[in-house]
Design an enzyme around this catalytic site. Structure first.
Site, short mmCIF file in Angstrom:
data_model
loop_
_atom_site.label_atom_id
_atom_site.label_comp_id
_atom_site.label_asym_id
_atom_site.label_seq_id
_atom_site.Cartn_x
_atom_site.Cartn_y
_atom_site.Cartn_z
N ASN A 8 -74.68 -15.61 40.91
CA ASN A 8 -75.62 -16.56 40.30
C ASN A 8 -74.83 -17.84 40.08
O ASN A 8 -74.04 -17.92 39.14
CB ASN A 8 -76.16 -15.99 38.98
CG ASN A 8 -76.99 -17.01 38.23
OD1 ASN A 8 -77.34 -18.07 38.76
ND2 ASN A 8 -77.33 -16.70 36.98
N TRP A 9 -75.06 -18.80 40.95
CA TRP A 9 -74.28 -20.04 40.85
C TRP A 9 -74.65 -20.88 39.64
O TRP A 9 -73.94 -21.81 39.28
CB TRP A 9 -74.50 -20.89 42.12
CG TRP A 9 -73.82 -20.39 43.35
CD1 TRP A 9 -73.20 -19.18 43.53
CD2 TRP A 9 -73.71 -21.09 44.59
NE1 TRP A 9 -72.71 -19.08 44.80
CE2 TRP A 9 -73.02 -20.24 45.48
CE3 TRP A 9 -74.14 -22.34 45.03
CZ2 TRP A 9 -72.73 -20.62 46.79
CZ3 TRP A 9 -73.86 -22.71 46.35
CH2 TRP A 9 -73.16 -21.86 47.21
N LYS A 10 -75.82 -20.60 39.04
CA LYS A 10 -76.33 -21.44 37.95
C LYS A 10 -76.39 -22.90 38.44
O LYS A 10 -76.61 -23.12 39.64
CB LYS A 10 -75.50 -21.26 36.68
CG LYS A 10 -75.37 -19.77 36.32
CD LYS A 10 -74.83 -19.49 34.96
CE LYS A 10 -74.75 -17.99 34.74
NZ LYS A 10 -74.35 -17.63 33.39
N HIS A 25 -83.60 -14.78 33.30
CA HIS A 25 -82.20 -14.93 32.88
C HIS A 25 -82.19 -15.38 31.41
O HIS A 25 -83.05 -16.16 30.98
CB HIS A 25 -81.47 -15.94 33.76
CG HIS A 25 -79.99 -15.90 33.54
ND1 HIS A 25 -79.39 -16.50 32.47
CD2 HIS A 25 -79.00 -15.28 34.23
CE1 HIS A 25 -78.08 -16.26 32.51
NE2 HIS A 25 -77.82 -15.52 33.58
N GLU A 47 -80.51 -17.49 29.93
CA GLU A 47 -80.45 -18.94 29.74
C GLU A 47 -81.85 -19.55 29.82
O GLU A 47 -82.15 -20.53 29.14
CB GLU A 47 -79.49 -19.56 30.77
CG GLU A 47 -78.03 -19.22 30.41
CD GLU A 47 -77.08 -19.15 31.58
OE1 GLU A 47 -77.40 -19.62 32.68
OE2 GLU A 47 -75.98 -18.59 31.37
N GLU A 63 -77.70 -7.96 31.23
CA GLU A 63 -76.74 -9.02 30.92
C GLU A 63 -76.72 -9.26 29.41
O GLU A 63 -77.55 -10.02 28.90
CB GLU A 63 -77.14 -10.32 31.63
CG GLU A 63 -77.13 -10.21 33.14
CD GLU A 63 -76.86 -11.56 33.79
OE1 GLU A 63 -76.08 -11.60 34.74
OE2 GLU A 63 -77.41 -12.59 33.34
N GLY A 77 -70.47 -15.74 30.26
CA GLY A 77 -69.67 -16.96 30.22
C GLY A 77 -68.66 -17.00 29.09
O GLY A 77 -68.09 -18.04 28.80
N SER A 118 -69.40 -11.82 32.41
CA SER A 118 -67.93 -11.86 32.53
C SER A 118 -67.36 -10.79 33.46
O SER A 118 -66.31 -10.22 33.17
CB SER A 118 -67.28 -11.81 31.14
OG SER A 118 -67.69 -12.92 30.36
N GLY A 133 -71.63 -14.60 37.51
CA GLY A 133 -71.74 -16.04 37.27
C GLY A 133 -70.50 -16.77 37.73
O GLY A 133 -70.27 -16.97 38.93
N GLY A 134 -69.66 -17.16 36.78
CA GLY A 134 -68.48 -17.99 37.06
C GLY A 134 -67.65 -17.53 38.24
O GLY A 134 -67.25 -18.35 39.09
P1 13P Z 1 -70.64 -14.98 33.89
O1 13P Z 1 -70.24 -14.03 35.00
O2 13P Z 1 -70.15 -16.37 34.10
O3 13P Z 1 -70.35 -14.40 32.54
O4 13P Z 1 -72.26 -15.10 33.97
C1 13P Z 1 -73.02 -13.96 34.05
C2 13P Z 1 -74.41 -14.34 34.38
O5 13P Z 1 -75.10 -14.93 33.56
C3 13P Z 1 -74.92 -14.01 35.71
O6 13P Z 1 -76.30 -14.21 35.79
#
Ligand code: 13P
Length: 258
Positions: free
Chosen positions: A12-14, A99, A101, A171, A177, A215, A236-237
């Site tokens: 998930n590149w966000k 998600h 967010e 999640e 994050g 994470s 994510g990251g």
């Molecule tokens: P991180 O891997 O950066 O913690 O993000 C997880 C996430 O929200 C994937 O959708």
């Protein structure tokens, strides 16, 4: 003895990436994914403006691509929204919905997430439905109540056949994050709970992929993916660095083999 399900690892590149750096990342991921065994499936969910680029660089590779959200409508006067059929025009097969967010910053309700899941399924895409509790909810002992309600709201709107086509991502909000992943025991416990909830919807739903997100890193991926009810990850990251993302995909391979 737990059942061996195929693994799925999705980035998930966000809201990250620009054209030039995406090209390098997508090419590296496509190449690396080509070396993974068939039981590990790989995908990336990119910002919508980069769907065309993803299609042109990933078509014919082992990597699927998709979006991070869709509109609850198929078309109309909804400025700024992207409809699921539009993503299909660019070869997308995946769409993240719900998600945390979006639930937090865009006030998306469980009901809206359920409607979006329906739109995604109608368009022929695979929805990755995210659920997860906040730290306060965990500390109050209401994790199962929260994720159960989030999942139930979606399942209530779907037939058994439709529900069998979803992917669920657990999640925990406190792990996203933050660098602080859930332990494999914590994650497995919630996954087992979600698995039972899915199975209650019907036999065909019991085996939908259950991804863990929050994470996930090269250092902890293998331990997480070894858990009987963790079928892969939503990353994510670490999905923004080809090498890290590919190490995580490889960790899924090890846990399938082992
Ligand atoms: P991180 O891997 O950066 O913690 O993000 C997880 C996430 O929200 C994937 O959708």
């Amino acid at each position: 003895m737990s059942k061996q399900r195929a693994k799925l690892v999705v980035g998930n590149w966000k809201m990250h990436g620009r054209l030039a750096e995406n090209a390098v990342l997508l090419q590296a991921v496509a190449q690396g994914a080509g070396e993974l065994p068939a039981q590990v499936r790989v995908g990336v969910c990119v910002p919508s403006p980069y769907l065309a680029q993803s299609q042109s660089l990933l078509e014919g590779s082992r990597v699927a691509w998709g979006v991070q959200d869709v509109s609850a409508f198929t078309h109309g006067a909804y400025t700024g929204e992207v409809a699921a059929p539009m993503a299909v025009d660019f070869g997308a097969t995946l769409a993240i919905v719900g998600h945390s967010e979006r639930r937090a910053y865009h006030r998306e309700s469980a009901e809206l997430v359920a409607v979006k899941t329906q739109r995604v399924l109608e368009a022929g895409l695979t929805p990755i439905v995210c659920v997860g509790e906040t730290l306060e909810e965990r500390e109050a002992g209401s994790t199962e109540q929260v994720v159960g309600m989030q999942l139930d709201e979606v399942l209530a709107k779907l037939s058994e056949q439709e529900a069998a086509r979803i992917v669920v991502a657990y999640e925990p909000v406190w792990a996203i994050g933050t660098g602080k992943s859930a332990s494999s025991e914590q994650a497995q416990a919630v996954h087992a709970f979600l698995r039972a909830r899915l199975a209650a919807k019907g036999a065909a739903v019991a085996d939908v992929p259950l991804l863990y997100g929050g994470s996930v890193k090269p250092e902890n991926a293998e331990e997480l993916f070894r858990q009987p009810d963790i079928d892969g990850g939503l990353i994510g990251g670490a999905s923004l660095k080809a090498q890290d993302f590919l190490v995580i995909c490889k960790a899924a391979t090890t846990s399938v083999a082992g």
